[in-house]
Enzyme design. Structure first.
Site, short mmCIF file in Angstrom:
data_model
loop_
_atom_site.label_atom_id
_atom_site.label_comp_id
_atom_site.label_asym_id
_atom_site.label_seq_id
_atom_site.Cartn_x
_atom_site.Cartn_y
_atom_site.Cartn_z
CG ASP A 14 36.00 115.40 42.77
OD1 ASP A 14 35.43 115.32 41.66
OD2 ASP A 14 35.79 114.61 43.69
N GLY A 15 34.54 118.06 41.81
CA GLY A 15 33.27 118.70 42.11
C GLY A 15 32.29 117.65 42.58
CD GLU A 39 33.80 116.58 38.72
OE1 GLU A 39 34.99 116.90 38.86
OE2 GLU A 39 33.33 115.55 39.25
CG ASP A 42 36.46 112.37 39.95
OD1 ASP A 42 35.97 113.41 39.46
OD2 ASP A 42 36.21 112.00 41.11
CG HIS A 78 34.13 107.92 44.47
ND1 HIS A 78 33.92 108.76 45.55
CD2 HIS A 78 33.46 108.47 43.43
CE1 HIS A 78 33.14 109.77 45.17
NE2 HIS A 78 32.86 109.61 43.89
CG ASP A 97 34.34 112.81 46.58
OD1 ASP A 97 33.56 113.34 45.76
OD2 ASP A 97 33.98 111.99 47.43
#
Length: 191
Positions: free
Chosen positions: A7-8, A43, A72, A114, A124
């Site tokens: 994740d970024g 990302e 995501d 999320h 995250d």
């Protein structure tokens, strides 16, 4: 197959950003920070850092080099699976193409961000922590420079104007009762 969550995150676009990856079966969590970046760059960086890590360790032969990248980011997944055009971030796409050419058998999986995936949520958290810690450190220096010569009578006005930025940088929750009282006091003082 080795599962890798990536994740970024970014504050502003562009702005300070963080990336993270988790390899649950190996108990590995890594994260990092970059100035003046974008969410898409973070990302991509998370995936690049994960594959770089795997390529440079003894894990490179793990599970016949079969890896599932779970993210995501539809930008990453659809660019890799549906051949979306890669017009921006060509430096990162080049790095990712090189890592993919090292013999990894990669499955690209999108998960809703999320949501209820604990590893995605943890990624995250790690990415956001990277840039918020840096912002807090940088903001403290910036705030000192702004306030060191500020006349006392201008302090309340400065505080009122910058309250949202202070909350972001120092992780304060909006809507807190004491904060509401402070805002009301500042409004009265600055009007």
């Amino acid at each position: 197959m080795l599962q890798v969550y990536c994740d970024g995150a970014c504050s502003g676009n562009p702005g300070p950003g963080g990336w993270a990856f988790i390899i649950p079966s190996l108990g590995i969590e890594k994260s990092g920070y970059q100035d003046a970046t974008t969410n898409n760059r973070m990302e991509l960086t998370a995936v690049i850092e994960a594959l770089s890590y795997l390529s440079s360790t003894n894990e490179r032969d793990y599970n016949n080099r079969e890896v599932e990248i779970i993210t995501d980011s539809q930008y990453v997944v659809k660019s890799m699976t549906e051949n979306w055009r890669k017009l921006k971030n060509t430096d990162l796409w080049g790095a990712l193409a090189y890592l993919c050419s090292l013999g990894w058998k990669i499955t690209w999986t999108w998960v809703k961000g999320h949501a209820s995936n604990p590893y995605n949520t943890r990624c995250d958290e790690l990415a956001v922590k990277e840039y918020t810690q840096k912002m807090s450190t940088n903001s403290s220096k910036m705030i000192y420079e702004q306030l060191k010569d500020l006349p006392v009578e201008d302090f309340a006005k400065w505080l009122y104007i910058n309250l949202d930025r202070l909350n972001l940088c120092f992780g304060k929750a909006h809507g807190h009762e004491d904060e509401t009282k402070l805002i009301e006091w500042l409004k009265g003082y600055t009007n």
